[in-house]
Design an enzyme around this catalytic site. Structure first.
Site, PDB file in Angstrom:
ATOM      1  N   GLU A  22       0.656  -0.624   0.534  1.00  0.00           N
ATOM      2  CA  GLU A  22      -0.065  -0.328  -0.059  1.00  0.00           C
ATOM      3  C   GLU A  22       0.840   1.390   0.034  1.00  0.00           C
ATOM      4  O   GLU A  22       2.445   1.127   0.881  1.00  0.00           O
ATOM      5  CB  GLU A  22      -1.269  -0.318   1.545  1.00  0.00           C
ATOM      6  N   LYS A  25      -2.819  -0.867  15.680  1.00  0.00           N
ATOM      7  CA  LYS A  25      -2.295  -0.210  16.825  1.00  0.00           C
ATOM      8  C   LYS A  25      -3.141  -0.497  17.836  1.00  0.00           C
ATOM      9  O   LYS A  25      -4.251   0.015  18.454  1.00  0.00           O
ATOM     10  CB  LYS A  25      -1.853   0.650  15.708  1.00  0.00           C
TER      11      LYS A  25
END
Ligand code: PSU
Ligand code: MN
Length: 318
Positions: free
Chosen positions: A36, A171
């Protein structure tokens, strides 16, 4: 040789520019890894972003696979970037449009340049016939989503696009438990790759949550991807690779930085598509770069696993 089956007519449209070596490899059923570009423009500062993107591509090549970084440049979807194009994107940083599913038509229709998120990279990888995609972390359910409804479009995309995403979990700027719940609702196959049964927490190898599945080796992961395709499930998969322990960040320092960054985002009214990039940047600043170091190390490790996964998958004769 099943990537040939996977190849989508869409990718032959004039909006796509597929790098020659990428196209050749896809057509021959060889291993390709999609990468990406929002992680480059919005996930890391220049020049570490470009250096990391280059080494990630090199690591994928070292495993015997072809890297295909995906981005939108001047209204064209690029599958595989030239070094100058990668550099341009890295320098653009936040000036590149963070392009998720809803933004694709806007950026392409207006002939602009955009960096693709996990969601849109999945869409474009699927269209080009690339079944394996490597990134750092996927988007997820934000903390407080019961009030804000902020749930990354990455999760719904994983529910509807059959690409296998290799990442280091999510995260802890996010709500990891709620993220796993939404992935379950979306029918996404989630598995930790390696010896641990825990779902990883990006900067650290283990979160407080068990992974719904655990895959000991690459070969088994490749068979699972093949089964997903054979059944025509149409949904994506997450292979979560824990950060190697020698690269893991200090858990307390990261947690403190995350708490501060979240409080700042709240008091400054930062929300929507700006929130994730803001938190990534602040956590990196607050940890004096140590979170960035961990981030770079885990992406490289994911590239190694993803490259091997693409090679194993291409070898499966279906
Ligand atoms: N998480 C990271 N690094 C990133 C991103 C997420 O650790 O760079 C990027 C990815 O491109 C992901 C996007 O798809 O942020 C999710 O943004 P949002 O939460 O706005 O959907
Ligand atoms: Mn969001």
């Amino acid at each position: 040789m099943f990537q040939r089956r996977f190849f989508h007519a869409l990718a032959s449209a004039s909006r796509f520019k597929i790098a020659d070596n990428v196209k050749k490899t896809i057509i021959n059923g060889g291993p390709v890894v999609a990468l990406e570009s929002t992680i480059i423009s919005h996930g890391m500062p220049y020049p570490q972003n470009v250096e990391t993107a280059r080494s990630v591509e090199a690591i994928v090549r070292d495993q015997g696979a072809v890297p295909a970084t995906i981005a939108i440049l001047d209204g064209h979807v690029h599958i595989g970037l030239e070094p100058e194009q990668l550099d341009r994107l890295g320098k653009l940083g936040h000036q590149a449009i963070k392009t998720s599913r809803r933004d694709l038509a806007v950026v392409l229709g207006q002939r602009r340049s955009g960096a693709t998120t996990v969601a849109s990279t999945m869409i474009l990888a699927r269209a080009a016939g690339i079944p394996v995609f490597v990134t750092g972390g996927i988007g997820g359910v934000h903390r407080g989503a019961e009030q804000t409804f902020d749930i990354s479009a990455d999760l719904t995309e994983l529910g509807r696009t059959s690409v296998a995403v290799v990442c280091a979990g999510v995260k802890s700027i996010l709500d990891i438990g709620k993220t796993l719940e939404v992935l379950e609702t979306q029918g996404v196959t989630v598995a930790t790759l390696g010896p641990s049964r825990r779902f990883p927490a990006f900067y650290t190898p283990e979160s407080d949550f068990d992974s719904p599945n655990h895959v000991p080796d690459i070969q088994t992961a490749a068979s699972m991807i093949a089964a997903n395709h054979d059944l025509g499930l149409g949904s994506g998969m997450v292979f979560a690779v824990p950060i190697p322990s020698q690269d893991a960040a200090n858990s307390k320092a990261i947690q403190d930085a995350i708490d501060t960054a979240l409080a700042e985002a709240k008091s400054q009214g930062i929300h929507g598509k700006e929130e994730t990039p803001f938190l990534l940047k602040r956590v990196s600043e607050l940890t004096l770069g140590s979170s960035l170091e961990a981030n770079i190390a885990l992406v490289k490790n994911n590239a190694k696993m993803g490259g091997q996964l693409a090679v194993a998958l291409a070898k499966l004769k279906l």
